[in-house]
Motif scaffolding. Structure first.
Motif, mmCIF file in Angstrom:
data_model
loop_
_atom_site.group_PDB
_atom_site.id
_atom_site.type_symbol
_atom_site.label_atom_id
_atom_site.label_comp_id
_atom_site.label_asym_id
_atom_site.label_seq_id
_atom_site.Cartn_x
_atom_site.Cartn_y
_atom_site.Cartn_z
ATOM 1 N N GLU A 27 -6.438 4.046 2.280
ATOM 2 C CA GLU A 27 -6.586 5.494 2.323
ATOM 3 C C GLU A 27 -5.313 6.147 1.801
ATOM 4 O O GLU A 27 -4.212 5.747 2.191
ATOM 5 N N PRO A 28 -5.440 7.170 0.929
ATOM 6 C CA PRO A 28 -4.249 7.857 0.437
ATOM 7 C C PRO A 28 -3.467 8.492 1.591
ATOM 8 O O PRO A 28 -4.064 9.072 2.509
ATOM 9 N N LEU A 29 -2.161 8.378 1.547
ATOM 10 C CA LEU A 29 -1.323 8.963 2.595
ATOM 11 C C LEU A 29 -1.500 10.474 2.667
ATOM 12 O O LEU A 29 -1.465 11.056 3.746
ATOM 13 N N ASN A 30 -1.705 11.117 1.519
ATOM 14 C CA ASN A 30 -1.831 12.573 1.515
ATOM 15 C C ASN A 30 -3.199 13.051 1.986
ATOM 16 O O ASN A 30 -3.446 14.248 2.047
ATOM 17 N N ALA A 31 -4.097 12.150 2.361
ATOM 18 C CA ALA A 31 -5.427 12.527 2.840
ATOM 19 C C ALA A 31 -5.551 12.419 4.353
ATOM 20 O O ALA A 31 -6.571 12.798 4.914
ATOM 21 N N GLN A 32 -4.523 11.941 5.024
ATOM 22 C CA GLN A 32 -4.647 11.657 6.451
ATOM 23 C C GLN A 32 -4.723 12.904 7.325
ATOM 24 O O GLN A 32 -5.136 12.816 8.466
ATOM 25 N N HIS A 33 -4.388 14.049 6.806
ATOM 26 C CA HIS A 33 -4.499 15.285 7.582
ATOM 27 C C HIS A 33 -5.882 15.916 7.458
ATOM 28 O O HIS A 33 -6.206 16.854 8.178
ATOM 29 N N LEU A 34 -6.707 15.409 6.558
ATOM 30 C CA LEU A 34 -8.035 15.973 6.299
ATOM 31 C C LEU A 34 -9.043 15.536 7.354
ATOM 32 O O LEU A 34 -8.850 14.511 8.013
ATOM 33 N N PRO A 35 -10.163 16.269 7.500
ATOM 34 C CA PRO A 35 -11.237 15.802 8.386
ATOM 35 C C PRO A 35 -11.802 14.476 7.879
ATOM 36 O O PRO A 35 -11.731 14.175 6.693
ATOM 37 N N SER B 262 0.825 -1.202 0.000
ATOM 38 C CA SER B 262 0.000 0.000 0.000
ATOM 39 C C SER B 262 0.861 1.255 0.000
ATOM 40 O O SER B 262 0.577 2.214 -0.718
ATOM 41 N N LYS B 263 1.911 1.250 0.803
ATOM 42 C CA LYS B 263 2.808 2.420 0.884
ATOM 43 C C LYS B 263 3.449 2.717 -0.460
ATOM 44 O O LYS B 263 3.594 3.877 -0.840
ATOM 45 N N VAL B 264 3.816 1.670 -1.191
ATOM 46 C CA VAL B 264 4.408 1.863 -2.522
ATOM 47 C C VAL B 264 3.415 2.572 -3.440
ATOM 48 O O VAL B 264 3.787 3.423 -4.232
ATOM 49 N N GLY B 265 2.126 2.262 -3.294
ATOM 50 C CA GLY B 265 1.092 2.905 -4.103
ATOM 51 C C GLY B 265 0.582 4.212 -3.530
ATOM 52 O O GLY B 265 -0.356 4.798 -4.064
ATOM 53 N N GLY B 266 1.159 4.682 -2.405
ATOM 54 C CA GLY B 266 0.741 5.942 -1.809
ATOM 55 C C GLY B 266 -0.467 5.823 -0.893
ATOM 56 O O GLY B 266 -1.162 6.804 -0.627
ATOM 57 N N TYR B 267 -0.727 4.618 -0.365
ATOM 58 C CA TYR B 267 -1.874 4.372 0.513
ATOM 59 C C TYR B 267 -1.404 3.776 1.830
ATOM 60 O O TYR B 267 -0.273 3.294 1.951
ATOM 61 N N CYS B 268 -2.295 3.775 2.811
ATOM 62 C CA CYS B 268 -2.103 2.992 4.018
ATOM 63 C C CYS B 268 -3.316 2.071 4.148
ATOM 64 O O CYS B 268 -4.351 2.308 3.530
ATOM 65 N N CYS B 269 -3.184 1.030 4.913
ATOM 66 C CA CYS B 269 -4.225 0.001 4.992
ATOM 67 C C CYS B 269 -4.714 -0.135 6.431
ATOM 68 O O CYS B 269 -3.919 -0.133 7.365
ATOM 69 N N PHE B 270 -6.041 -0.242 6.602
ATOM 70 C CA PHE B 270 -6.665 -0.425 7.909
ATOM 71 C C PHE B 270 -7.611 -1.619 7.862
ATOM 72 O O PHE B 270 -8.264 -1.852 6.851
ATOM 73 N N TYR B 271 -7.721 -2.311 8.987
ATOM 74 C CA TYR B 271 -8.769 -3.315 9.173
ATOM 75 C C TYR B 271 -9.925 -2.590 9.839
ATOM 76 O O TYR B 271 -9.734 -1.790 10.753
ATOM 77 N N TYR B 272 -11.156 -2.857 9.390
ATOM 78 C CA TYR B 272 -12.320 -2.169 9.931
ATOM 79 C C TYR B 272 -13.389 -3.190 10.267
ATOM 80 O O TYR B 272 -13.597 -4.144 9.523
#
Length: 111
Positions: A44-52, A21-31
């Motif tokens: 989820e995109p890494l660059n979106a983690q600061h957003l609401p 996921s990191k190579v593709g610019g994402y992080c992965c969560f179990y939900y």
């Protein structure tokens, strides 16, 4: 049941999925979906983690397995299926950026 799924994810899948996921610019969560009796993976995109959260969820890709209502009725003039419906636990994909929800089970066909 959920604890076993979470343990499987952490011990077997996460060690492979997170680096990919990191190579593709994402992080992965179990939900876990307690009300729907299911679980899923969120990318989820890494660059979106600061957003609401409301904006973050629109950028996520979800691979889910949980209970939801599936309409099996005819397709109406508005393009949506109408009752009757059934409840099923099914695997599906949600990609809000593509306006895709519960694919392939909820399709909107234009008349």
């Amino acid at each position: 049941k959920n604890l076993a799924a979470w343990q499987f994810f952490v011990n077997c899948m996460f060690v492979i999925l997170e680096p990919l996921s990191k190579v593709g610019g994402y992080c992965c969560f179990y939900y876990f979906y307690p009300n729907a009796g299911g679980c899923g993976l969120i990318f989820e995109p890494l660059n979106a983690q600061h957003l609401p959260m409301s904006k973050r969820s629109k950028m996520q890709i979800r691979l889910d397995y949980h209970r939801f209502s599936l309409n099996i009725g005819n397709i109406g003039r508005d393009g949506y299926r109408h009752p009757p419906s059934i409840e099923r636990n099914l695997p599906h994909i949600d990609i809000p950026q593509l306006q895709m929800k519960h694919w392939p089970w909820r399709r909107r066909h234009k008349v």
